[in-house]
Structures are given as C-alpha cells and as structure tokens.
Design a protein around this motif. Structure first.
Motif, PDB file in Angstrom:
ATOM      1  N   LEU A 214       0.651  -1.133   0.078  1.00 19.86           N
ATOM      2  CA  LEU A 214       0.046   0.045  -0.091  1.00 19.86           C
ATOM      3  C   LEU A 214       0.802   1.314  -0.157  1.00 19.86           C
ATOM      4  CD1 LEU A 214      -2.554  -0.866   2.559  1.00 19.86           C
ATOM      5  CD2 LEU A 214      -2.746  -0.956   0.275  1.00 19.86           C
ATOM      6  N   PHE A 215       1.991   1.126   0.692  1.00 17.53           N
ATOM      7  CA  PHE A 215       2.826   2.480   0.894  1.00 17.53           C
ATOM      8  C   PHE A 215       4.137   1.847   1.063  1.00 17.53           C
ATOM      9  CE2 PHE A 215       5.087   5.817   2.847  1.00 17.53           C
ATOM     10  CZ  PHE A 215       4.843   6.759   2.583  1.00 17.53           C
ATOM     11  N   SER A 216       5.153   2.783   0.316  1.00 20.15           N
ATOM     12  CA  SER A 216       6.626   2.511   0.838  1.00 20.15           C
ATOM     13  C   SER A 216       7.362   3.690   0.415  1.00 20.15           C
ATOM     14  CB  SER A 216       7.133   1.504  -0.273  1.00 20.15           C
ATOM     15  OG  SER A 216       8.540   1.699  -0.419  1.00 20.15           O
ATOM     16  N   THR A 217       8.038   4.196   1.318  1.00 22.79           N
ATOM     17  CA  THR A 217       8.790   5.514   1.377  1.00 22.79           C
ATOM     18  C   THR A 217       9.652   5.687  -0.052  1.00 22.79           C
ATOM     19  OG1 THR A 217      10.313   4.697   2.926  1.00 22.79           O
ATOM     20  CG2 THR A 217       8.801   6.305   3.639  1.00 22.79           C
ATOM     21  N   ASN A 218      10.018   4.322  -0.555  1.00 21.98           N
ATOM     22  CA  ASN A 218      11.178   4.156  -1.502  1.00 21.98           C
ATOM     23  C   ASN A 218      10.145   4.598  -2.986  1.00 21.98           C
ATOM     24  OD1 ASN A 218      13.198   3.448  -0.191  1.00 21.98           O
ATOM     25  ND2 ASN A 218      12.696   1.326  -0.237  1.00 21.98           N
ATOM     26  N   LEU A 219       8.862   4.119  -2.935  1.00 23.59           N
ATOM     27  CA  LEU A 219       8.048   4.756  -3.862  1.00 23.59           C
ATOM     28  C   LEU A 219       7.452   5.879  -3.860  1.00 23.59           C
ATOM     29  CD1 LEU A 219       6.664   0.876  -4.632  1.00 23.59           C
ATOM     30  CD2 LEU A 219       8.623   2.199  -5.806  1.00 23.59           C
ATOM     31  N   HIS A 220       6.679   5.955  -2.891  1.00 24.58           N
ATOM     32  CA  HIS A 220       5.767   7.094  -2.732  1.00 24.58           C
ATOM     33  C   HIS A 220       6.041   8.360  -1.887  1.00 24.58           C
ATOM     34  CE1 HIS A 220       3.278   3.181  -2.559  1.00 24.58           C
ATOM     35  NE2 HIS A 220       3.103   4.052  -3.629  1.00 24.58           N
ATOM     36  N   GLY A 221       7.493   8.257  -1.309  1.00 25.66           N
ATOM     37  CA  GLY A 221       8.024   9.351  -0.912  1.00 25.66           C
ATOM     38  C   GLY A 221       7.824   9.803   0.558  1.00 25.66           C
ATOM     39  N   GLU A 222       8.205  10.870   1.122  1.00 20.60           N
ATOM     40  CA  GLU A 222       8.186  10.942   2.722  1.00 20.60           C
ATOM     41  C   GLU A 222       7.033  11.890   2.784  1.00 20.60           C
ATOM     42  OE1 GLU A 222      11.745  11.932   4.416  1.00 20.60           O
ATOM     43  OE2 GLU A 222      12.641  10.123   4.105  1.00 20.60           O
ATOM     44  N   SER A 223       5.885  11.274   2.714  1.00 22.49           N
ATOM     45  CA  SER A 223       4.621  12.232   2.582  1.00 22.49           C
ATOM     46  C   SER A 223       3.620  11.440   3.897  1.00 22.49           C
ATOM     47  CB  SER A 223       3.997  12.333   1.513  1.00 22.49           C
ATOM     48  OG  SER A 223       2.571  12.785   1.556  1.00 22.49           O
ATOM     49  N   PHE A 224       3.224  12.250   4.907  1.00 22.33           N
ATOM     50  CA  PHE A 224       2.176  11.528   5.689  1.00 22.33           C
ATOM     51  C   PHE A 224       0.975  11.493   5.264  1.00 22.33           C
ATOM     52  CE2 PHE A 224      -0.735  11.516   9.424  1.00 22.33           C
ATOM     53  CZ  PHE A 224      -0.184  10.674  10.003  1.00 22.33           C
ATOM     54  N   THR A 225       0.597  12.606   4.231  1.00 23.44           N
ATOM     55  CA  THR A 225      -0.563  12.642   3.597  1.00 23.44           C
ATOM     56  C   THR A 225      -0.871  11.501   2.536  1.00 23.44           C
ATOM     57  OG1 THR A 225      -0.565  15.154   3.869  1.00 23.44           O
ATOM     58  CG2 THR A 225      -2.258  13.915   2.266  1.00 23.44           C
ATOM     59  N   ARG A 226       0.090  11.115   1.796  1.00 23.07           N
ATOM     60  CA  ARG A 226       0.135   9.998   0.950  1.00 23.07           C
ATOM     61  C   ARG A 226      -0.067   8.848   1.792  1.00 23.07           C
ATOM     62  NH1 ARG A 226       2.396   9.428  -4.192  1.00 23.07           N
ATOM     63  NH2 ARG A 226       1.620   7.403  -5.433  1.00 23.07           N
ATOM     64  N   LEU A 227       0.726   8.573   2.992  1.00 26.98           N
ATOM     65  CA  LEU A 227       0.490   7.510   3.870  1.00 26.98           C
ATOM     66  C   LEU A 227      -0.790   7.377   4.130  1.00 26.98           C
ATOM     67  CD1 LEU A 227       1.846   5.136   5.553  1.00 26.98           C
ATOM     68  CD2 LEU A 227       2.242   7.056   7.175  1.00 26.98           C
ATOM     69  N   VAL A 228      -1.467   8.223   4.755  1.00 28.40           N
ATOM     70  CA  VAL A 228      -2.817   8.017   5.245  1.00 28.40           C
ATOM     71  C   VAL A 228      -3.909   7.879   4.139  1.00 28.40           C
ATOM     72  CG1 VAL A 228      -4.874   9.389   6.072  1.00 28.40           C
ATOM     73  CG2 VAL A 228      -2.496   9.892   7.060  1.00 28.40           C
ATOM     74  N   GLY A 229      -3.504   8.478   2.754  1.00 31.54           N
ATOM     75  CA  GLY A 229      -4.463   8.584   1.729  1.00 31.54           C
ATOM     76  C   GLY A 229      -4.465   7.086   1.237  1.00 31.54           C
ATOM     77  N   ASN A 230      -3.273   6.292   1.180  1.00 33.43           N
ATOM     78  CA  ASN A 230      -3.048   4.909   0.499  1.00 33.43           C
ATOM     79  C   ASN A 230      -3.314   3.837   1.767  1.00 33.43           C
ATOM     80  OD1 ASN A 230      -1.777   6.336  -1.223  1.00 33.43           O
ATOM     81  ND2 ASN A 230      -0.005   4.861  -1.445  1.00 33.43           N
ATOM     82  N   CYS A 231      -3.511   3.985   2.925  1.00 33.01           N
ATOM     83  CA  CYS A 231      -3.605   2.876   3.900  1.00 33.01           C
ATOM     84  C   CYS A 231      -5.277   3.213   4.707  1.00 33.01           C
ATOM     85  CB  CYS A 231      -2.916   3.197   4.924  1.00 33.01           C
ATOM     86  SG  CYS A 231      -1.198   2.913   4.325  1.00 33.01           S
ATOM     87  N   LYS A 232      -5.950   4.375   4.317  1.00 35.79           N
ATOM     88  CA  LYS A 232      -7.179   4.615   4.865  1.00 35.79           C
ATOM     89  C   LYS A 232      -8.435   3.598   4.420  1.00 35.79           C
ATOM     90  CE  LYS A 232      -9.359   8.309   4.112  1.00 35.79           C
ATOM     91  NZ  LYS A 232      -9.477   9.865   4.277  1.00 35.79           N
TER      92      LYS A 232
END
Length: 450
Positions: free
Chosen positions: A261-279
């Motif tokens: 769902l999320f990886s900093t190697n692919l999606h960067g260091e973004s908490f908003t992206r982390l939340v959006g991908n995992c919610k």
C-alpha cells in the motif's frame, strides 16, 4: 510393505494411505539408484551421505544434509543393521514416517540427533540454534528452488541470511530448558509441540529434498500469497524469514494475499500520502526501519480511520524484527490499540499503536520522518520494550502492506450475501446463470493463487 520384515517399519508404513506406502518404501531404492527389485534387508545395501547430497544438494547446505543423515542414522529399527557406516532401508522408512506423520515425542530424538554429532541425552542452546538456522536456510532455499514463492521475489527483498539467523534465534528462545541451558528430550518434546513451524520446516525439506510426493498431503505453505508489489521499482524491507515469522502470528481468517500500500522508496516521505494509501484498506502490517538500523512494526487488525479517538481491537500487536524477532500482544491494560489523526490543533497528529498520547509504543509524527517508541519500562497496551534504536527515532524506510480484504470489497461481498440470503429466487437465477455459462465454456477460470 513386502520389502522389509521389520514390524516397526510395517507399523510406520501403516500411517500412510495404501497408495502412498510404495512411495515411502521406494525412496531408499530411488536414492540408491538400484530400482525396486533390490531389498536392503537381505542384500546389505546401505544409503550413504553422498547419496543424500545427490538428492538434496540444491535445497540444503552440506551441514544440513549431514544433520539429516545423522538423524536417519540414529534410528533404531529393531533389526540388525548392515555394516558399512550408512543407513538401512528400515532406518530411512522409520525416519520418513516420524518426520512426515510423527508426533512431537517421535520427532524429538531425531531433532536431538541432528543437533548433536554423537548420540547424546541433551544438547546446548547453541547446538539447537545451529540446527534451526541450517533448517530455516534450507527451507528458504527449497522454496526458491521449487518455485513455491507465491509471487514473492527474494532478489527484491531484504537480507534473507540475516533473517534466517534472527528467526532461528526467535524459535530457540521458546525453548524451556531443563537444566543449565541444556535441552533434553522432554524439553524438545514440549518445544516441538508448542512450535509447529519446526515440523513444517522439516516436512518441507525432507519431502521436497527427497522428492516425496504424497497426494493426501501437499508441501506445507510457509508464505502468504503476494497479490501486488511493483517489483521492478521496489526493494522492500520484508524478507522470506520475516514472512515466515509474521504470517502465522496473524489472527485466524487473515489469509488474504498481501499487497503493498505504501513505501517511502516509491511514494516519498509524505504523511498525507501514507494516510491516503492506507485509509479504508482493511488490516495492515506496518514496517519501519530507523536510521540506527532497528526494524520493527505493528499489525493493525482493522482499517485505519482518521479520527481523534483510539480504534482497533485486541487482535492488534507490535513486533520487533532487528536486532531480535519478537511479537508483543495485548496486555488487556487498556484499549489504545490504534490511533490515526491529521490536521487537528487540540489532539496529536500522527499514527500510533499502544501506550498513550506522548508515550506510544510506536508513534509516527505527521511531520513525516520522525517518531518515538517509549516504553518505561514497557508499553502498557502491548507489553513491548523500546523498539527503535533511540527513543526518539528518525525513519529510514517505511512500508505498509495490506493483509486483509479492503473495506469496499468486504462491503460488496456482504451486500451480495445479504441479497442471496434474503431472496432465494435471485440465488436460483444466479446459480442457473453460472451453470449456463459453465456449460458454454464462458465462465472465467478461478484465479490461481500459486
């Protein structure tokens, strides 16, 4: 059963189905390369270590193959043994029956013999750990050689050899020693009874390594299915030993394929992206590597939802991967299992598991890249110690894997089921439609999960 006169062997063979007994009884001749017409008991034929190496060499190290040979050689078949230092047909059949169909009591002496070069009554911790590390490495090598990877790609994953050592240490940490860090037969029996992974590793190695195919019992499944990961762009923290460690820890019923769902190697260091991908994505496994090299994470049993209250249930847990593999389950002290909040001024913004505000067992701040693991001395929710290298840590790599059904898919399935349950006519129409499609060859084949 006609190739041997041993009553012990006949009783062991009786554990297998009639069509499987010739398979077990014929392994000796196949390894020997002599054909089924030769009888070891009457001609003095023996199986040598080199013959085992010929069969298992691509799936196990030389030291592990030697351990298997020691285990077979330790068997007392109840009949005179041929001279020459090898193993007899009777010893091999009994060994196979005890490994593939035996109890913890029957496997314990074999494990002790594989850990010790000479026959002994007990083994030290280091000897058992050495055996388990060899066995875990062989199980991984077997999965790779036989192609039982279930869509995982080890060359795009973390450090497997280090993982094998960590998993071996974790498994042996479950031993309950009788005296002075020595493990005797009762100690091994108790351990093998409580830790089913050992029997699965042995069954996989012996079954696949010796080419034994039994219709009633396919090779054990040690890895979950991987549904999605962009392998060409990814080098993930997960490795095969970690999957073998984490997958059995998930609650019963969590057998859905894993998907990234999320990886900093692919999606960067973004908490908003982390939340959006995992919610709303169902149960997840969170995996973190900090800048000190510690690897740790948590299992969230429910979908992450943004709100200023704790969520989740007692199936959640925290875990450590490096420097030690351990799982920390709920203590029952409180219900602070999961927390996810963003964009509020009065409540903490970030992702947390266990403990309390400001003192989480695992916390990722919404100011991405920073977190803490505070346990003084232990996390109240999970009983975990400090997971990170330093109490306040910096994130090196973060991954989230979906390990359950996404909420939308689950709701769709529930709606379909409720419609079918409520309206028998609809169910009859759907069944009839399915039969028509099948008869016309139009139904799509079911997905192969490997």
């Amino acid at each position: 059963m006609g190739n041997t006169d041993s009553v012990v062997v006949q009783k062991r063979l009786a554990r297998f189905r009639p069509d499987e007994r010739p398979v077990i009884d014929g392994v000796f001749d196949r390894l020997h390369g002599t054909g089924s017409s030769v009888s070891s008991g009457k001609t003095g034929k023996i199986l040598s270590l080199d013959m085992l190496k010929m069969s298992m060499g691509k799936m196990a190290s030389e030291s592990m193959i030697k351990r298997v040979f020691q285990g077979i050689h330790s068997v007392d078949p109840g009949v005179p043994l041929p001279s020459g230092g090898g193993v007899s047909r009777e010893q091999l059949v009994i060994f196979l029956a005890d490994i593939l169909r035996g109890t913890a009591e029957e496997r314990a002496p074999l494990v002790l013999a594989m850990a010790e070069e000479a026959k002994a009554t007990a083994a030290a911790t280091e000897q058992i750990r050495g055996l388990v590390e060899d066995l875990v490495s062989a199980a991984i090598q077997t999965l790779i050689y036989r192609g039982h990877l279930r869509a995982w790609q080890p060359d795009r994953m973390g450090d497997g050899p280090q993982g094998a050592r960590l998993l071996a240490e974790q498994l042996t940490s479950e031993l309950k020693f009788s005296d002075k860090n020595m493990c005797d037969i009762p100690c091994l029996e108790d351990w093998l009874f409580r830790i089913p992974a050992m029997a699965m590793f042995l069954e996989l190695l012996i079954g696949e390594g010796l080419g034994i195919g039994l219709p009633s019992r396919p090779p054990p499944t040690l890895l979950p299915q991987c549904r999605y990961a962009p392998w060409s762009d990814l080098h993930c923290l997960l490795h095969l030993p970690l999957l073998m460690f984490l997958s059995p820890q998930l609650p019963a019923g969590y057998s859905a394929p894993w998907r990234l769902l999320f990886s900093t190697n692919l999606h960067g260091e973004s908490f908003t992206r982390l939340v959006g991908n995992c919610k709303g994505q169902g149960p997840t496994v969170l995996l973190i590597k900090d800048t000190k090299g510690h690897i740790f994470g948590g299992f969230a049993s429910q979908s992450w939802e943004v709100k200023p209250q704790f969520q989740g249930d007692s199936r959640c847990f925290l875990f450590s991967v490096f420097p030690f593999m351990r799982v920390f389950t709920c203590t029952g002290y409180n219900n602070h299992y999961m927390y996810l909040n963003q964009g509020q001024q009065t409540m903490p913004n970030g992702l947390g598991m266990g403990g309390q505000h400001g003192y989480f067992g695992l916390w990722l701040d919404s100011d991405f890249g920073h977190g803490h693991s505070r346990a003084r001395p232990r996390c109240t929710t999970y009983g975990s110690y400090q997971l990170s290298g330093e109490e306040d840590f910096k994130v090196d790599t973060l991954e989230v894997w979906g390990v359950g059904q996404p909420r939308e898919e689950q709701e769709q399935d529930e709606n379909k089921k409720s419609i079918l349950d409520a309206d028998p006519e609809v169910q009859a129409i759907m069944e009839m439609t399915g039969k028509t499609l099948h008869s016309q060859g139009l139904r799509e084949p079911e997905e192969d999960e490997g």
